[in-house]
Scaffold this active site. Structure first.
Site, mmCIF file in Angstrom:
data_model
loop_
_atom_site.group_PDB
_atom_site.id
_atom_site.type_symbol
_atom_site.label_atom_id
_atom_site.label_comp_id
_atom_site.label_asym_id
_atom_site.label_seq_id
_atom_site.Cartn_x
_atom_site.Cartn_y
_atom_site.Cartn_z
ATOM 1 N N GLN A 202 -1.365 0.617 8.681
ATOM 2 C CA GLN A 202 -0.881 1.536 7.645
ATOM 3 C C GLN A 202 0.390 0.928 7.067
ATOM 4 O OE1 GLN A 202 -2.798 4.730 7.059
ATOM 5 N NE2 GLN A 202 -4.169 3.239 8.019
ATOM 6 N N GLY B 189 -2.166 13.836 4.290
ATOM 7 C CA GLY B 189 -2.733 12.571 4.749
ATOM 8 C C GLY B 189 -2.207 11.373 3.966
ATOM 9 N N HIS B 190 -2.631 10.194 4.389
ATOM 10 C CA HIS B 190 -2.125 8.979 3.762
ATOM 11 C C HIS B 190 -2.639 8.841 2.326
ATOM 12 C CE1 HIS B 190 -5.599 6.636 5.942
ATOM 13 N NE2 HIS B 190 -6.048 7.621 5.229
ATOM 14 N N ASN B 191 -1.766 8.295 1.485
ATOM 15 C CA ASN B 191 -2.102 8.002 0.092
ATOM 16 C C ASN B 191 -2.321 9.227 -0.775
ATOM 17 O OD1 ASN B 191 -3.576 5.528 1.761
ATOM 18 N ND2 ASN B 191 -2.287 4.959 0.050
#
Lengths: 317, 317, 317
Positions: free
Chosen positions: A184, A225-227
């Site tokens: 990540q 969450g990511h992004n």
């Protein structure tokens, strides 16, 4: 504590129109139920008419269409709730933690802490983190390396910003079924004037950054969450989950415990009802809902059984 | 940072087949949207064909059936996402915290910390806890007494392992309606190569242990009740709740915000969709879903009213 | 560890009737599956009859109607689970943290910590907080200023009490669409004998206090909004969200991941099923449910499509 102010002084400061005695002296705000002498309250909805009739507040802020619901001294304003917010801020100036880094906080030597910012007890701030001026980290916030917070960002206790997103790929062939971690390598960027509630988590990006634009307000126990990108001035209520790479527009509101699927895009000015799961992109502003209506348990059991047979019923029908 | 590597060197290392210029030099990974010169990206789904057409990446990893969607230099592999994971790990070796116990952590003298393990700032590790070699507790993790973690376990910030399960019995007779606490005398056992996301909680067992088997991956804000067992290599997405004594098989995936009732058993290779509540045992592999489809609010209101009358409608029908 | 005790001694202490050898010696409690020599277990539901047949426990606690399901020495009691709780407490006296404030905790000089209370490692206790006698804050609990906890309150790791509620008003006119913060000037009051699970959050009141009455039990990762009131002896399972100003009665149970809308009132003795969203007041005791029944994914897809067309179907019908 500031004040007291007369109703007339409040109206001079914040606008609106006084009905009744403009010399009424106000020392503090209060709720419809518990406000007493010297306190001003507000009416946000006609549904609370009965409570209004019983209030012992000294004055009320309400909308023009509700002006006649009370004989109390009052301020008539188009947006009573926002008006009340301003009056409350006048009597209760927001006092964050005193600026500076608490001695029990662990702050990397490569982190940059802005002027007037505070880092509370037990916080952990990683390498290359940037925290803007006048921001406030309440106790026990963790910020992983390389995340960037704007100015006047308020982060409540227990928040974790920049932990790894949930990026895993399933192995095939040798080692089939095992998970391989996707590094990540993105960060988190948080705009000015964002507020983040207690124990909320905002993951770092897998490749690009996770972005929370300016003026966004996030309640407690929200998972981002990511992004993900959340557009400016959107508000996210408690217990919401936003899966990876979802893009939420500006001026949206997401109701409590709603869930947003990953890799979808939501337009500006979308309102998602509490408890609703959004599973595809919403290109159009509006209010969206998907809640199974609750009932007494026995009625639900009958209806749920019927629901399962909808298809079959059709075939037989 | 390792590299650069040519496409040919990557294929020699990880398999797959190069199409186009195998001398293309790669320095880093990137997303379809933002990858640029010297960066390799991947295509996981044909749905992203349009983004592929616009990418400025130097090369792409994709599946044989999508090979012709681009003229860019590419690596053709059966499982592009897993392949990408390996390439990304090559360029971005996972760097956990430096081994050792941070001076601000509070670690019981009877805890055992494995070789190469790290305990981050502000962690609290209780009596008789065992942490395996090369495991990593990020800041502010709390591990209650007598819990055992395997090797290479990664625990993100804010996680709580081993708090009391929710074991209460309702009193009758004298003191009726009060709750009596069931002592929670089991522990938590976590296998090798497990990763646990930020602010997740895993309760200790009431009588027997709560068990997370090897290779399980758990996202943020997941709640695992007492006496739960999660089978090896299962993946649990964010905001999931697993109630007490549920047993989940191996190689399962549980979608975000799904809920698993207590005292049920789920077979290996079960996939539960996001937002689905599983209320009985699932003895058979497969994908299970139960989501109320969302609609524009007004349409939902009409349909929900109709839904409530399904039974009645039938009677009248 | 206390004991051993004979079945006869247990019955003399806690009531119930012994069937079989009253001299059977008991040293500890255990689960149906794993109890062995010297251990007593319990049967809570006839559904577990098969497990009962296989248990290797030395004795069983069960209800009169199930007495004949086993030939093992047994204690026959009306409420086997509550009986088991008492027996388990006898063998496993609840040991909280040692009284006193851990040196790593940060406690305001104006906070009041009761006799026999403990404040664990890494806790942060704000100004004017009151913590009653014999209460226990496990590690890393944060209590914002001016919150009051009663006696024998147990707070698990990661809990945040008294963070700001989610009070924001939308601006109109100049700055339209921006959010104005409502100062959160209420506190939190928590009654005696309350237990609060790991990483739960309880917000301070906007104007009046948020109130958790005596004997309430709250599981992990629960979110309690501002101005909520939870009546005495109610139990709230994990992952529940309770929105602002909701009032929950006494002796209620709220199942896991249920959500309660704001500004509604729920009567005493209401039971909300897991996963159910309660969107209006419930003036009558009873059990309420609203869960979309899950199915295999393909069946769900067909039914969900049909569900969306309920209204339309009617028009055509």
């Amino acid at each position: 504590m500031p004040g007291p102010f007369t109703l007339g002084e409040l109206a001079a400061r914040f606008g609106g129109r006084v009905a009744g005695d403009s010399q009424t002296l106000i020392r503090q705000v209060g709720s419809l139920e518990h406000a007493g002498a010297g306190q001003i309250t507000f009416l946000n909805s006609r549904k609370l008419e009965r409570k209004l009739a019983q209030t012992r507040a000294a004055a009320v802020i309400l909308a023009p269409e509700n002006e006649r619901l009370t004989g109390l001294p009052r301020i008539v304003a188009e947006n009573p709730y926002a008006y009340f917010a301003r009056v409350s801020q006048l009597f209760n100036p927001v006092v964050l933690q005193a600026p500076g880094v608490h001695p029990s906080a662990v702050v990397s030597s490569t982190a940059s802490i802005g002027k007037g910012a505070s880092v509370g007890a037990g916080c952990v701030v990683g390498d290359d983190v940037v925290i803007g001026d006048d921001s406030c980290l309440y106790p026990r916030v963790v910020i992983y390396p390389k995340c960037v917070l704007g100015k006047r960002v308020v982060v409540h206790a227990g928040v974790v910003i920049g932990a790894d997103g949930f990026g895993i790929a399933r192995e095939e062939g040798r080692g089939a079924g095992h998970w391989i971690k996707i590094p990540q390598i993105g960060g988190v960027r948080i705009g000015d004037d964002v507020e983040i509630g207690a124990n909320t988590t905002i993951d770092r990006g897998a490749l690009d950054d996770t972005v929370i634009e300016e003026g966004v307000k996030i309640d407690n126990q929200v998972q981002v969450g990511h992004n993900v990108r959340i557009g400016a001035h959107s508000a996210i209520a408690g217990c919401v989950g936003i899966a990876g790479s979802a893009v939420i527009g500006r001026h949206c509101t997401i109701g409590g415990a709603a869930m947003i699927h990953g890799h979808i895009a939501i337009a500006d000015h979308v309102h998602v009802s509490a408890g609703t799961l959004i599973s595809r992109s919403l290109p159009k502003a509006g209010t969206y809902t998907g809640i199974y209506p609750f009932e007494e348990h026995e009625a639900w059991k009958r209806n749920a059984a019927r629901l399962r047979r909808l298809t079959k019923g059709k075939k037989n029908g």
